[in-house]
Design a protein around this motif. Structure first.
Motif, PDB file in Angstrom:
ATOM      1  N   GLY A  90       0.816  -1.201   0.000  1.00 32.50           N
ATOM      2  CA  GLY A  90       0.000   0.000   0.000  1.00 32.50           C
ATOM      3  C   GLY A  90       0.849   1.250   0.000  1.00 32.50           C
ATOM      4  O   GLY A  90       1.643   1.489  -0.911  1.00 32.50           O
ATOM      5  N   CYS A  91       0.698   2.049   1.047  1.00 34.43           N
ATOM      6  CA  CYS A  91       1.504   3.261   1.209  1.00 34.43           C
ATOM      7  C   CYS A  91       2.956   2.875   1.468  1.00 34.43           C
ATOM      8  O   CYS A  91       3.245   1.975   2.257  1.00 34.43           O
ATOM      9  N   ASP A  92       3.893   3.565   0.817  1.00 32.72           N
ATOM     10  CA  ASP A  92       5.314   3.251   0.990  1.00 32.72           C
ATOM     11  C   ASP A  92       5.787   3.477   2.421  1.00 32.72           C
ATOM     12  O   ASP A  92       6.738   2.838   2.867  1.00 32.72           O
ATOM     13  N   PHE A  93       5.125   4.381   3.143  1.00 34.58           N
ATOM     14  CA  PHE A  93       5.564   4.750   4.491  1.00 34.58           C
ATOM     15  C   PHE A  93       4.867   3.924   5.576  1.00 34.58           C
ATOM     16  O   PHE A  93       5.094   4.134   6.754  1.00 34.58           O
ATOM     17  N   VAL A  94       4.059   2.957   5.181  1.00 28.90           N
ATOM     18  CA  VAL A  94       3.180   2.278   6.130  1.00 28.90           C
ATOM     19  C   VAL A  94       3.942   1.546   7.237  1.00 28.90           C
ATOM     20  O   VAL A  94       3.485   1.499   8.388  1.00 28.90           O
ATOM     21  N   SER A  95       5.113   0.992   6.938  1.00 30.78           N
ATOM     22  CA  SER A  95       5.851   0.223   7.945  1.00 30.78           C
ATOM     23  C   SER A  95       6.467   1.099   9.026  1.00 30.78           C
ATOM     24  O   SER A  95       6.877   0.598  10.071  1.00 30.78           O
ATOM     25  N   ARG A  96       6.517   2.426   8.814  1.00 35.99           N
ATOM     26  CA  ARG A  96       7.127   3.334   9.791  1.00 35.99           C
ATOM     27  C   ARG A  96       6.146   4.386  10.292  1.00 35.99           C
ATOM     28  O   ARG A  96       6.492   5.188  11.153  1.00 35.99           O
ATOM     29  N   CYS A  97       4.938   4.392   9.736  1.00 35.34           N
ATOM     30  CA  CYS A  97       3.987   5.465  10.037  1.00 35.34           C
ATOM     31  C   CYS A  97       3.270   5.223  11.366  1.00 35.34           C
ATOM     32  O   CYS A  97       2.720   4.138  11.595  1.00 35.34           O
ATOM     33  N   PRO A  98       3.254   6.221  12.254  1.00 37.64           N
ATOM     34  CA  PRO A  98       2.548   6.060  13.538  1.00 37.64           C
ATOM     35  C   PRO A  98       1.031   6.135  13.405  1.00 37.64           C
ATOM     36  O   PRO A  98       0.317   5.829  14.352  1.00 37.64           O
ATOM     37  N   HIS A  99       0.526   6.554  12.241  1.00 37.73           N
ATOM     38  CA  HIS A  99      -0.923   6.703  12.056  1.00 37.73           C
ATOM     39  C   HIS A  99      -1.490   5.672  11.091  1.00 37.73           C
ATOM     40  O   HIS A  99      -2.625   5.816  10.633  1.00 37.73           O
ATOM     41  N   ALA A 100      -0.716   4.651  10.735  1.00 38.88           N
ATOM     42  CA  ALA A 100      -1.143   3.691   9.722  1.00 38.88           C
ATOM     43  C   ALA A 100      -2.401   2.934  10.151  1.00 38.88           C
ATOM     44  O   ALA A 100      -2.550   2.550  11.313  1.00 38.88           O
ATOM     45  N   ARG A 101      -3.303   2.735   9.181  1.00 41.53           N
ATOM     46  CA  ARG A 101      -4.534   1.974   9.407  1.00 41.53           C
ATOM     47  C   ARG A 101      -4.631   0.880   8.347  1.00 41.53           C
ATOM     48  O   ARG A 101      -3.765   0.748   7.475  1.00 41.53           O
ATOM     49  N   ALA A 102      -5.698   0.096   8.407  1.00 44.02           N
ATOM     50  CA  ALA A 102      -5.831  -1.059   7.520  1.00 44.02           C
ATOM     51  C   ALA A 102      -5.761  -0.662   6.052  1.00 44.02           C
ATOM     52  O   ALA A 102      -5.126  -1.343   5.227  1.00 44.02           O
ATOM     53  N   LEU A 103      -6.411   0.461   5.695  1.00 44.73           N
ATOM     54  CA  LEU A 103      -6.419   0.899   4.305  1.00 44.73           C
ATOM     55  C   LEU A 103      -5.013   1.178   3.795  1.00 44.73           C
ATOM     56  O   LEU A 103      -4.704   0.921   2.620  1.00 44.73           O
ATOM     57  N   VAL A 110      -2.463   2.107  -2.448  1.00 44.16           N
ATOM     58  CA  VAL A 110      -1.514   3.208  -2.620  1.00 44.16           C
ATOM     59  C   VAL A 110      -2.282   4.522  -2.592  1.00 44.16           C
ATOM     60  O   VAL A 110      -3.239   4.703  -3.366  1.00 44.16           O
ATOM     61  N   PRO A 111      -1.924   5.466  -1.720  1.00 47.92           N
ATOM     62  CA  PRO A 111      -2.683   6.729  -1.638  1.00 47.92           C
ATOM     63  C   PRO A 111      -2.478   7.584  -2.886  1.00 47.92           C
ATOM     64  O   PRO A 111      -1.347   7.731  -3.361  1.00 47.92           O
ATOM     65  N   PRO A 112      -3.537   8.148  -3.431  1.00 44.98           N
ATOM     66  CA  PRO A 112      -3.404   9.026  -4.604  1.00 44.98           C
ATOM     67  C   PRO A 112      -2.923  10.413  -4.183  1.00 44.98           C
ATOM     68  O   PRO A 112      -2.980  10.783  -3.006  1.00 44.98           O
ATOM     69  N   HIS A 113      -2.465  11.195  -5.153  1.00 42.60           N
ATOM     70  CA  HIS A 113      -2.095  12.581  -4.882  1.00 42.60           C
ATOM     71  C   HIS A 113      -3.357  13.432  -4.812  1.00 42.60           C
ATOM     72  O   HIS A 113      -4.189  13.402  -5.724  1.00 42.60           O
ATOM     73  N   VAL A 114      -3.484  14.166  -3.712  1.00 41.92           N
ATOM     74  CA  VAL A 114      -4.674  14.974  -3.459  1.00 41.92           C
ATOM     75  C   VAL A 114      -4.254  16.434  -3.313  1.00 41.92           C
ATOM     76  O   VAL A 114      -3.257  16.746  -2.648  1.00 41.92           O
ATOM     77  N   THR A 115      -5.013  17.328  -3.931  1.00 40.80           N
ATOM     78  CA  THR A 115      -4.758  18.754  -3.777  1.00 40.80           C
ATOM     79  C   THR A 115      -5.516  19.268  -2.561  1.00 40.80           C
ATOM     80  O   THR A 115      -6.733  19.099  -2.453  1.00 40.80           O
ATOM     81  N   ALA A 116      -4.764  19.869  -1.626  1.00 33.70           N
ATOM     82  CA  ALA A 116      -5.363  20.419  -0.408  1.00 33.70           C
ATOM     83  C   ALA A 116      -5.251  21.935  -0.471  1.00 33.70           C
ATOM     84  O   ALA A 116      -4.153  22.488  -0.402  1.00 33.70           O
ATOM     85  N   GLY A 117      -6.386  22.616  -0.595  1.00 31.28           N
ATOM     86  CA  GLY A 117      -6.345  24.064  -0.760  1.00 31.28           C
ATOM     87  C   GLY A 117      -5.876  24.410  -2.159  1.00 31.28           C
ATOM     88  O   GLY A 117      -6.015  23.637  -3.108  1.00 31.28           O
ATOM     89  N   ASP A 118      -5.291  25.586  -2.306  1.00 29.27           N
ATOM     90  CA  ASP A 118      -4.874  26.044  -3.626  1.00 29.27           C
ATOM     91  C   ASP A 118      -3.444  25.649  -3.973  1.00 29.27           C
ATOM     92  O   ASP A 118      -3.107  25.525  -5.148  1.00 29.27           O
ATOM     93  N   ARG A 119      -2.579  25.446  -2.937  1.00 32.64           N
ATOM     94  CA  ARG A 119      -1.156  25.319  -3.230  1.00 32.64           C
ATOM     95  C   ARG A 119      -0.499  24.100  -2.603  1.00 32.64           C
ATOM     96  O   ARG A 119       0.714  23.959  -2.672  1.00 32.64           O
ATOM     97  N   ARG A 120      -1.251  23.205  -1.986  1.00 31.41           N
ATOM     98  CA  ARG A 120      -0.663  22.048  -1.316  1.00 31.41           C
ATOM     99  C   ARG A 120      -1.159  20.757  -1.956  1.00 31.41           C
ATOM    100  O   ARG A 120      -2.335  20.629  -2.309  1.00 31.41           O
TER     101      ARG A 120
END
Length: 689
Positions: A640-653, A658-668
């Motif tokens: 799934g997510c490349d960071f999943v083995s080290r992520c403190p917030h990882a969940r089943a999904l 693999v998480p898609p790229h998401v636009t947050a606001g206008d510039r992030r």
């Protein structure tokens, strides 16, 4: 208590063709049992020479001209060669700066660690192997029973450094010497090594001496600090006193140059004017006088007195004692390192509306075996994907920082953009024209506008050519014949503030900062529009890196250059970047304005990088490591997510998709199923691994 190590009036000289270099002059300090002492200073200050003097490992042209080094009450300088051989590795051990050159590449770690225990004649092979695996387990090497039979090239850089610490601690030494133990390590790995050294010292009660120019490491790790400059100890004391109440102008200048201590963003960093003096003929007075902003006439002719602070610390400075001393010293906090009247900020710059470089969905793969070998072994995909769907833009006049741990694909992405490595998908547009995969003959004209500053400033320069020839070489390659090479070399040297006297020298005769300036001049020889700088401050002192970055900022404002800065130096990139792109395992996981990314990271990996920077403040020591583990192998990428083995917030999904790229606001943008702005405060507080 009697000190474990007591250095008194140590003086060392090196015989050279230019004369005797007085590398150390009357160096004195002591180390109490169970304490960690840090020796800090710029390159060339003599820090490593002190370490090699303790172990009698100085170069053949070195001469100890005076002083003594007492270990447990006995002078090390009077011991015989056999006595020193018995001492090294048993009572006194070393963690070397570069584990690849200090560990034997053709021997397994089991063999190397067994050899370290050769004096333990009462132990058999099985017992020595057990001691080795237990020590590897203590320093956090996974599967130590299996990994102990591997070779140094099978380990990552961080694992090799951990193993170096394990090898140094295997015999239970009374004194541990560490020479730049975190140089070139990523911030996450650096935090782990600092934490490991502290835990191992606490567990074994060893006495430790650490040499570093990393002020954050010294503040997090050490109990006392010795500040060296040009072969002399200019100040020493408790770590809290040194970092909060420094008395010597050089110590204050070092602290003020550290980008991690500068809270407000500044595109122009403070520097210490001038260079370390020539130690063939050191100045008669204060060694720091030529660079000091508070210099007085007597500083130029009289050696400074040693003034104690009543707490066991001292400093050598005319401002602190003697007739007519400056009663206002130390002054209130202020920047002493920028000459009065100098510009505090870089010149104004204009960022274009259209991108200069636009990379979209770039993919880069490397073959792991040939097609015949893959068929024999039944391997369906004999390659690894080093860059995955990477997208990034750089505008003229803009600085974009590309940040990530070693192995994340930063340099590969940059080299693919310049057609130095092949790419298997996506597009690379320069000024609107797609240049990906373009034939070299067609791409050659673009190399005048797209240049790269390589990570190793000396290794990227031909050792057989003079600085003058190296600077003008790009013009010869591109057939530019309407300029005078000598005049152009001098013009470029002036542009990068390189003394013209250095034009006749060769790369090995330059300091790190001087070699970096040559690289900048070489990159600018063809008046490019885009500069890709790979780790432009790697291995440089805080003052020198400030000079290089200020120079790049000035040139950008003057010529409208676009910069793509590849680095893992978070404090630096925070000050110089307009936008940041965070890369992990070949993917860009977050991108946006630098200020916003630092203030409120959206991806957990970005947060670990920001929180992983060691702070040059002993009152802000971390009690835990933000994230453990290392970047997974590209051969074993998570599903799934490349960071999943080290992520403190990882969940089943996260383990499946693999998480898609998401636009947050206008510039992030980010690639995270559960960005941090959606994670509750309670979850964040309890998320440390």
């Amino acid at each position: 208590m009697d000190p474990v190590l007591d250095v008194r009036d140590l003086s060392v000289e090196f015989r050279t063709a230019r004369g005797r270099i007085k590398a150390l002059r009357n160096v004195s300090f002591s180390v109490q049992p169970g304490r960690i002492v840090g020796i800090v200073g710029e390159s060339g200050s003599g820090k490593s020479t002190v370490l090699w003097s303790i172990l009698d490992l100085l170069a053949g042209n070195a001469i100890v001209t005076g002083g003594q080094i007492s270990f447990e009450g006995r002078d090390m300088l009077t011991r015989t060669t056999q006595q020193m051989l018995a001492l090294r590795g048993e009572d006194v051990s070393v963690v070397f700066q570069d584990p690849m050159t200090s560990q034997i590449p053709v021997l397994t770690y089991a063999r190397q660690m067994r050899d370290i225990l050769y004096r333990r004649s009462g132990l058999g092979k099985a017992q020595k192997r057990k001691m080795a695996t237990e020590m590897l387990d203590k320093v956090g090497i996974p599967d130590p029973d299996m990994r102990v039979d591997q070779y140094p090239h099978n380990f990552s850089g961080g694992m090799r450094q951990r193993t170096g610490i394990a090898m140094a601690m295997l015999t239970g030494p009374k004194l541990l010497l560490a020479d730049e133990p975190t140089t070139a390590l990523d911030v996450t790995m650096e935090a782990q090594i600092i934490h490991l050294l502290r835990e191992m010292q606490r567990e074994t009660e060893a006495t430790v001496v650490v040499v570093s120019h990393n002020l954050g490491l010294i503040a997090e790790l050490c109990d006392e600090v010795v500040v060296m400059y040009a072969g002399e100890v200019v100040e020493a004391g408790n770590v809290h006193d040194i970092f909060h109440h420094a008395r010597h102008p050089y110590t204050r200048a070092l602290l003020e140059c550290d980008p991690a201590r500068i809270e407000e963003k500044s595109h122009r960093l403070p520097v210490i004017p001038g260079d370390i003096p020539d130690l063939v003929q050191p100045p008669q007075g204060c060694i720091f006088a030529s660079r000091c902003q508070r210099v007085m006439p007597r500083c130029l002719t009289q050696p400074p007195p040693l003034v104690e602070d009543g707490q066991g610390g001292y400093a050598r400075c005319h401002l602190l004692a003697g007739p007519g001393h400056d009663s206002s010293w130390p002054p209130p906090p202020e920047v002493l390192t920028v000459a009065r009247g100098a510009a505090a900020t870089a010149g104004a710059k204009t960022i274009s509306s259209e991108p200069l470089l636009e990379i979209a969905d770039l993919n880069v793969q490397f073959n792991t075996m040939g097609p015949v070998w893959a068929k024999v072994h039944g391997v369906k995909q004999p390659w690894v994907t080093a860059v995955v769907d990477a997208s990034i833009k750089v505008h003229a006049g803009e600085t974009v920082g590309l940040v990530g741990e070693s192995g994340s694909g930063k340099t590969t992405l940059a080299r693919a953009a310049l057609n130095l490595v092949g790419s298997q998908g996506g597009s690379v547009q320069f000024e609107g024209q797609d240049v990906r995969g373009m034939a070299e003959s067609a791409f050659k004209p673009f190399r005048r506008d797209m240049v790269m500053m390589f990570q190793d400033p000396v290794g990227s320069l031909s050792p057989r050519k003079s600085v003058r020839a190296l600077i003008t070489e790009p013009m010869k390659i591109h057939g530019i014949r309407n300029v005078d090479p000598d005049q152009e070399a001098e013009r470029l040297a002036d542009m990068v503030r390189l003394p013209k006297t250095l034009l006749s020298r060769y790369p090995h005769e330059l300091s790190g900062g001087q070699a970096r300036r040559v690289g900048v001049a070489r990159a600018l020889a063809l008046n490019p529009k885009l500069v890709i700088a790979d780790e432009p401050t790697a291995g440089l002192d805080v003052s020198v890196q400030g000079e290089i970055l200020n120079l790049m900022a000035d040139l950008q404002a003057e010529h409208g250059l676009g910069y793509l800065i590849i680095t893992h130096n978070l404090p630096v990139v925070r000050h110089i970047s307009d936008r940041l792109a965070i890369m992990y395992l070949g993917r860009i996981v977050e991108e946006g304005p630098a200020d916003e990314v630092f203030a409120a990271p959206l991806h957990p990996y970005t947060e670990t990088l920001v929180r992983g920077v060691p702070q040059p403040d002993p009152d802000r020591r971390r009690t835990h490591v933000v994230v453990k583990g290392e970047v997974p192998s590209l051969l074993n990428r998570p599903l799934g997510c490349d960071f999943v083995s080290r992520c403190p917030h990882a969940r089943a999904l996260c383990h499946k998709v693999v998480p898609p790229h998401v636009t947050a606001g206008d510039r992030r943008t980010h690639a995270c199923h559960f960005p941090l702005d959606t994670v509750s405060t309670t979850e964040k507080e309890g998320s440390t691994i």
